[in-house]
Design an enzyme around this catalytic site. Sequence first.
Site, mmCIF file in Angstrom:
data_model
loop_
_atom_site.group_PDB
_atom_site.id
_atom_site.type_symbol
_atom_site.label_atom_id
_atom_site.label_comp_id
_atom_site.label_asym_id
_atom_site.label_seq_id
_atom_site.Cartn_x
_atom_site.Cartn_y
_atom_site.Cartn_z
ATOM 1 N N GLY A 61 68.787 -86.093 94.326
ATOM 2 C CA GLY A 61 67.617 -85.830 93.915
ATOM 3 C C GLY A 61 67.691 -85.103 92.551
ATOM 4 N N SER A 117 66.226 -79.575 89.706
ATOM 5 C CA SER A 117 65.406 -79.187 90.485
ATOM 6 C C SER A 117 64.688 -79.040 90.911
ATOM 7 C CB SER A 117 64.258 -78.799 88.608
ATOM 8 O OG SER A 117 65.128 -78.014 87.843
ATOM 9 N N GLY A 146 65.226 -78.742 94.308
ATOM 10 C CA GLY A 146 64.405 -77.371 95.540
ATOM 11 C C GLY A 146 66.333 -78.091 96.504
ATOM 12 N N ASP A 205 77.016 -78.670 90.602
ATOM 13 C CA ASP A 205 77.532 -78.004 89.987
ATOM 14 C C ASP A 205 78.897 -77.315 91.070
ATOM 15 O OD1 ASP A 205 74.644 -77.759 88.587
ATOM 16 O OD2 ASP A 205 73.965 -76.944 90.132
#
Length: 185
Positions: free
Chosen positions: A8, A11, A13, A35
């Site tokens: 997704g 931000s 989630g 990340d």
Amino acid sequence: MSALFLNGCTSAGKTSIARALQDLLDPPHLRLGIDDAFALLPTKLHNHADGFFFDTDARGEIRLNHGPVGLSLLRAHARMAAVLAKGAAGVILDEVVLEPVLRDDWDQALAGCAVFKVGVHCALPELERRERERGDRLIGQARGQFGLVHAGMSYDLEVDTTSASPADVAAQIADAYLRWRLTDA
């Protein structure tokens, strides 16, 4: 044994959901995300044409782009995830797949693994609100990813985080994932 693949926009989630899933799932699952891949790259290749950099796409939207070293890292990241999926009780992958070449690379890397794919959706105004509040994202990333991140993807489950808490979404995913593991994995 298996991989739970969350895809997704930034931000949406995903990381919060992945952490909540780690608390819910038994046997324990490892968590690995995009990340983590970015963190492996030397700082000098962040915002660099050889590594990762932001530019604008044909739509005029902000795009996260990669050079040759960045692409090599993303491919290695997918293979590292596959090794974890094959060698651990399970792995939760927290990803942002923006290009067909990367989607296809994930499919190739995870071939032979049981993969439960989850599309993590969120309304654009909420993504943009979260992006501003986080303070650690380039403003416009979410909008730039919004029309791309789910293109060409097929999912076992799709969830919406616009107004649901990470814990509630994680419970929904865990329930579907555990049923899937009993029947399909």
